[in-house]
Design an enzyme around this catalytic site. Structure first.
Site, PDB file in Angstrom:
ATOM      1  N   ARG A 131      34.302  72.245  54.942  1.00 14.84           N
ATOM      2  CA  ARG A 131      35.315  73.266  54.665  1.00 14.84           C
ATOM      3  C   ARG A 131      35.216  73.723  53.212  1.00 14.84           C
ATOM      4  O   ARG A 131      35.401  72.916  52.301  1.00 14.84           O
ATOM      5  CB  ARG A 131      36.729  72.714  54.901  1.00 14.84           C
ATOM      6  CG  ARG A 131      37.004  72.265  56.325  1.00 14.84           C
ATOM      7  CD  ARG A 131      37.365  73.418  57.239  1.00 14.84           C
ATOM      8  NE  ARG A 131      37.317  72.999  58.632  1.00 14.84           N
ATOM      9  CZ  ARG A 131      38.397  72.743  59.372  1.00 14.84           C
ATOM     10  NH1 ARG A 131      39.592  72.876  58.868  1.00 14.84           N
ATOM     11  NH2 ARG A 131      38.260  72.374  60.629  1.00 14.84           N
TER      12      ARG A 131
ATOM     13  N   GLU B 205      37.104  74.901  51.081  1.00 10.39           N
ATOM     14  CA  GLU B 205      38.478  75.133  50.620  1.00 10.39           C
ATOM     15  C   GLU B 205      38.592  74.568  49.222  1.00 10.39           C
ATOM     16  O   GLU B 205      38.318  73.390  49.030  1.00 10.39           O
ATOM     17  CB  GLU B 205      39.465  74.344  51.492  1.00 10.39           C
ATOM     18  CG  GLU B 205      39.722  74.904  52.846  1.00 10.39           C
ATOM     19  CD  GLU B 205      40.601  73.939  53.655  1.00 10.39           C
ATOM     20  OE1 GLU B 205      41.819  74.157  53.698  1.00 10.39           O
ATOM     21  OE2 GLU B 205      40.060  72.977  54.223  1.00 10.39           O
TER      22      GLU B 205
ATOM     23  N   ARG C  50      44.900  65.221  50.408  1.00 10.96           N
ATOM     24  CA  ARG C  50      44.583  65.248  51.844  1.00 10.96           C
ATOM     25  C   ARG C  50      43.407  66.152  52.200  1.00 10.96           C
ATOM     26  O   ARG C  50      43.025  66.233  53.358  1.00 10.96           O
ATOM     27  CB  ARG C  50      45.823  65.684  52.616  1.00 10.96           C
ATOM     28  CG  ARG C  50      46.399  66.987  52.034  1.00 10.96           C
ATOM     29  CD  ARG C  50      47.292  67.704  52.985  1.00 10.96           C
ATOM     30  NE  ARG C  50      48.558  67.048  53.173  1.00 10.96           N
ATOM     31  CZ  ARG C  50      49.476  67.482  54.022  1.00 10.96           C
ATOM     32  NH1 ARG C  50      49.260  68.546  54.764  1.00 10.96           N
ATOM     33  NH2 ARG C  50      50.622  66.870  54.134  1.00 10.96           N
ATOM     34  N   HIS C  51      42.865  66.866  51.210  1.00 11.95           N
ATOM     35  CA  HIS C  51      41.767  67.797  51.502  1.00 11.95           C
ATOM     36  C   HIS C  51      40.432  67.340  50.942  1.00 11.95           C
ATOM     37  O   HIS C  51      40.324  66.945  49.795  1.00 11.95           O
ATOM     38  CB  HIS C  51      42.075  69.186  50.928  1.00 11.95           C
ATOM     39  CG  HIS C  51      43.103  69.928  51.708  1.00 11.95           C
ATOM     40  ND1 HIS C  51      44.431  69.891  51.369  1.00 11.95           N
ATOM     41  CD2 HIS C  51      43.005  70.692  52.824  1.00 11.95           C
ATOM     42  CE1 HIS C  51      45.118  70.616  52.251  1.00 11.95           C
ATOM     43  NE2 HIS C  51      44.280  71.109  53.150  1.00 11.95           N
TER      44      HIS C  51
ATOM     45  N   GLU D 140      49.648  66.109  58.735  1.00 10.39           N
ATOM     46  CA  GLU D 140      48.952  66.585  59.934  1.00 10.39           C
ATOM     47  C   GLU D 140      47.612  65.871  60.040  1.00 10.39           C
ATOM     48  O   GLU D 140      46.801  65.921  59.129  1.00 10.39           O
ATOM     49  CB  GLU D 140      48.713  68.098  59.810  1.00 10.39           C
ATOM     50  CG  GLU D 140      47.882  68.660  60.945  1.00 10.39           C
ATOM     51  CD  GLU D 140      47.069  69.880  60.540  1.00 10.39           C
ATOM     52  OE1 GLU D 140      47.593  70.766  59.848  1.00 10.39           O
ATOM     53  OE2 GLU D 140      45.884  69.926  60.929  1.00 10.39           O
TER      54      GLU D 140
ATOM     55  N   SER E  11      44.946  68.923  65.189  1.00  6.82           N
ATOM     56  CA  SER E  11      45.511  70.114  65.814  1.00  6.82           C
ATOM     57  C   SER E  11      44.666  70.492  67.012  1.00  6.82           C
ATOM     58  O   SER E  11      43.480  70.166  67.075  1.00  6.82           O
ATOM     59  CB  SER E  11      45.651  71.254  64.806  1.00  6.82           C
ATOM     60  OG  SER E  11      44.410  71.799  64.522  1.00  6.82           O
TER      61      SER E  11
ATOM     62  N   ARG F  65      41.788  61.309  57.470  1.00  6.73           N
ATOM     63  CA  ARG F  65      43.254  61.343  57.363  1.00  6.73           C
ATOM     64  C   ARG F  65      43.895  60.303  58.269  1.00  6.73           C
ATOM     65  O   ARG F  65      44.910  59.704  57.911  1.00  6.73           O
ATOM     66  CB  ARG F  65      43.778  62.731  57.752  1.00  6.73           C
ATOM     67  CG  ARG F  65      43.575  63.755  56.664  1.00  6.73           C
ATOM     68  CD  ARG F  65      44.415  64.982  56.968  1.00  6.73           C
ATOM     69  NE  ARG F  65      44.054  66.089  56.103  1.00  6.73           N
ATOM     70  CZ  ARG F  65      44.565  67.303  56.219  1.00  6.73           C
ATOM     71  NH1 ARG F  65      45.441  67.557  57.176  1.00  6.73           N
ATOM     72  NH2 ARG F  65      44.207  68.264  55.393  1.00  6.73           N
TER      73      ARG F  65
HETATM   74  P1  AMO Z   1      41.833  72.117  62.073  1.00 13.26           P
HETATM   75  O1  AMO Z   1      41.270  73.126  61.166  1.00 13.26           O
HETATM   76  O2  AMO Z   1      43.325  71.963  62.076  1.00 13.26           O
HETATM   77  O3  AMO Z   1      41.436  72.437  63.584  1.00 13.26           O
HETATM   78  O4  AMO Z   1      41.161  70.714  61.789  1.00 13.26           O
HETATM   79  C1  AMO Z   1      41.414  69.588  62.588  1.00 13.26           C
HETATM   80  C2  AMO Z   1      41.860  68.399  61.746  1.00 13.26           C
HETATM   81  O5  AMO Z   1      40.896  68.115  60.753  1.00 13.26           O
HETATM   82  C3  AMO Z   1      41.519  67.604  59.592  1.00 13.26           C
HETATM   83  N1  AMO Z   1      41.197  68.454  58.430  1.00 13.26           N
HETATM   84  C4  AMO Z   1      40.839  67.992  57.218  1.00 13.26           C
HETATM   85  N2  AMO Z   1      40.670  66.748  56.746  1.00 13.26           N
HETATM   86  C5  AMO Z   1      40.274  66.592  55.471  1.00 13.26           C
HETATM   87  N3  AMO Z   1      40.023  67.639  54.638  1.00 13.26           N
HETATM   88  C6  AMO Z   1      40.174  68.918  55.069  1.00 13.26           C
HETATM   89  N4  AMO Z   1      39.887  69.936  54.246  1.00 13.26           N
HETATM   90  C7  AMO Z   1      40.597  69.137  56.409  1.00 13.26           C
HETATM   91  N5  AMO Z   1      40.820  70.242  57.169  1.00 13.26           N
HETATM   92  C8  AMO Z   1      41.183  69.805  58.377  1.00 13.26           C
HETATM   93  C9  AMO Z   1      43.010  67.615  59.835  1.00 13.26           C
HETATM   94  C10 AMO Z   1      43.142  68.619  60.954  1.00 13.26           C
HETATM   95  O6  AMO Z   1      44.277  68.372  61.742  1.00 13.26           O
HETATM   96  N6  AMO Z   1      38.901  73.685  65.846  1.00 13.26           N
HETATM   97  C11 AMO Z   1      40.200  73.153  65.516  1.00 13.26           C
HETATM   98  C12 AMO Z   1      40.547  71.940  66.368  1.00 13.26           C
HETATM   99  C13 AMO Z   1      40.763  72.241  67.812  1.00 13.26           C
HETATM  100  O7  AMO Z   1      41.579  73.125  68.130  1.00 13.26           O
HETATM  101  O8  AMO Z   1      40.118  71.570  68.640  1.00 13.26           O
HETATM  102  C14 AMO Z   1      40.199  72.756  64.045  1.00 13.26           C
HETATM  103  O9  AMO Z   1      39.180  72.617  63.410  1.00 13.26           O
HETATM  104  O10 AMO Z   1      43.398  66.323  60.257  1.00 13.26           O
END
Ligand code: AMO
Length: 436
Positions: free
Chosen positions: A213, A215, A221-222, A359, A362, A410
């Site tokens: 990601r 981001e 948490r990221h 979270e 999702s 997480r």
């Molecule tokens: P989403 O973008 O919510 O959903 O990602 C799913 C889960 O991944 C974790 N997560 C992260 N953990 C650490 N660092 C990050 N930057 C980060 N971003 C997300 C979270 C999050 O809930 N395709 C959809 C899933 C689906 O619908 O099947 C998706 O990627 O715990």
């Protein structure tokens, strides 16, 4: 002589000879008696040297051995009332296999107060600390528990490409790479592929793999690279079927951790609470609950980090649950592939799973009807026919399906009450960190 792992030695070994290998945790020289605490991946044990019985050159060498040097010790197990474990090893022979330079760049003792950034710079030393080591033993077990669970439920494990031509989530989060002169992307979710292989007739699939990601978030948490646990299942009635699987998965994993990681949990001072049935509330209900506690969330807005923390506390108080599903997120904020709710087209058949106020997952039911999907993508300003590899999946018999993505790091972070997600991953990547 064969090496014995320290955790396998007990008082029953009294007077038996053993060979142990590992790192030096502690040296105490008290005149005629000297102690070495040696540690291997399983445990540590005190070894004792007596001036009268050990060869002089070996005895004199002990105080000079630096902490964290790699040594091997041969000696007899002796029960001892003073020793913490009820026994110690009387040293008969000792070899230094590799000396550690001094001073150590970070404190490797149990009480180390070194800041996380410095610890991560020297992660290979940091992980020598038993409490840190315990996190990764538990993580490794959880990896297996998750696989066992999916296996028992008829899911097939898949491995999908991490170098892609582009995904179906928001493009802004993708890392672009140069692929022999063409632009390619690191996958930000195996979304396309997990849907593809359900439709391919595998029906139920899961993948535990890396997700990237782009981001620029500097939070606890990221990460920019994390491990995703992704699942997708066909022939569902609706999104509740996916939540049911997640509900069972969490229960199973936590029960297994509680049962099979006792030593590690004790070391980390963690009590695992296995969830009963995880409560499900709509985002609208969550918003109202949070508002009652004085936090305003705008209509159509997701809960922010503070909102998630609050809802976690409210649900804990109301239902005595560390987990809560929040359902029916606004269509406006969700990707085009999610199925709209049949009663209220302004929301999708989606959910988030919040664990101790964060979270961790999702998911949703997906739109499987090609014509509806085409309409929905148009609404979001996307032409799915330009992503023919995706559009095609829905043209030749796609069953109703849904799935979810769980952040593995997480999940471990929340389970073990770690302050920062970086504690739950061996070598974290974030906007500022590309090494080691
Ligand atoms: P989403 O973008 O919510 O959903 O990602 C799913 C889960 O991944 C974790 N997560 C992260 N953990 C650490 N660092 C990050 N930057 C980060 N971003 C997300 C979270 C999050 O809930 N395709 C959809 C899933 C689906 O619908 O099947 C998706 O990627 O715990």
């Amino acid at each position: 002589m064969e090496r014995t792992f320290i955790e396998d030695i007990s008082e029953k070994f009294n007077n038996q000879k053993v060979l142990v290998k590992g790192w030096v945790s502690e040296i105490r020289a008290l005149g005629k008696v000297q102690f070495i605490v040696i540690r291997d991946k399983t445990d540590n044990v005190q070894c004792v040297a007596h001036k009268d019985t050990l060869k002089e050159d070996l005895f004199n060498k002990i105080p000079k051995i630096s902490i964290e040097s790699v040594i091997e010790i041969e000696g007899q197990v002796k029960t001892s009332k003073q020793a913490k474990k009820g026994f110690e090893i009387a040293i008969e022979n000792l070899k230094v296999l590799a000396e550690a330079q001094t001073p150590l760049p970070i404190d490797t003792s149990e009480k180390s107060k070194t800041l996380i950034d410095k610890r991560l710079d020297y992660r290979f030393l940091d992980i020598r600390r038993p409490q840190v080591n315990a996190i990764f033993r538990i993580r490794s077990k959880v990896f297996n528990f998750v696989s066992n669970f999916f296996d028992s439920k008829g899911f097939i494990s898949i491995n999908t490409p991490k170098i892609t031509a582009g995904g179906v989530e928001s493009g802004a989060e993708q890392f672009s790479i140069d692929y022999f002169g063409k632009e390619a992307f690191l996958t930000q979710s195996p979304q396309v592929y997990k849907q593809m292989f359900v439709v391919a007739g595998l029906e139920r699939v899961y993948e535990i793999g890396e997700v990237f990601r782009a981001e620029k978030s500097h939070t606890t948490r990221h990460l920019t690279e994390f491990t995703g646990i992704d699942l997708e299942m066909g022939f569902i009635k609706d999104e509740n079927d996916v939540m049911d699987v997640l509900d069972e998965l969490m229960k199973y994993v936590l029960e297994e951790v509680k049962e099979k990681c006792k030593k590690e949990l004790e070391l980390l001072n963690i009590k695992i609470e296995v969830p009963k049935k995880i409560p499900r509330i709509t985002l609208e209900e969550a918003r109202k609950l949070v508002e009652k506690k004085g936090k305003k969330i705008m209509e159509n807005d997701d809960l922010d980090a503070e909102g998630e923390k609050l809802i976690g506390e409210i649900i804990k108080e109301k239902h005595d649950s560390d987990f809560v599903f929040i359902t029916l997120y606004p269509w406006e904020k969700k990707p085009f592939y999610q199925m709209k709710d049949s009663k209220n087209k302004k929301v999708t058949k989606s959910f988030d799973l919040v664990y101790k106020g964060v979270e961790i997952s999702s998911g949703s039911q997906r739109e499987h009807n090609y014509n509806v999907l085409k309409e929905q993508s148009k609404e979001k300003g996307i032409d799915i026919d330009k992503m023919s590899f995706y559009a095609d999946i829905f043209k030749f018999g796609a069953p109703p399906h849904g799935g979810a993505g769980i952040g593995f790091d997480r999940l471990i972070q929340r389970m073990l009450n770690l302050e920062n997600v970086r504690e739950a991953i061996l070598l974290p990547r974030d906007p500022e960190r590309l090494t080691p």
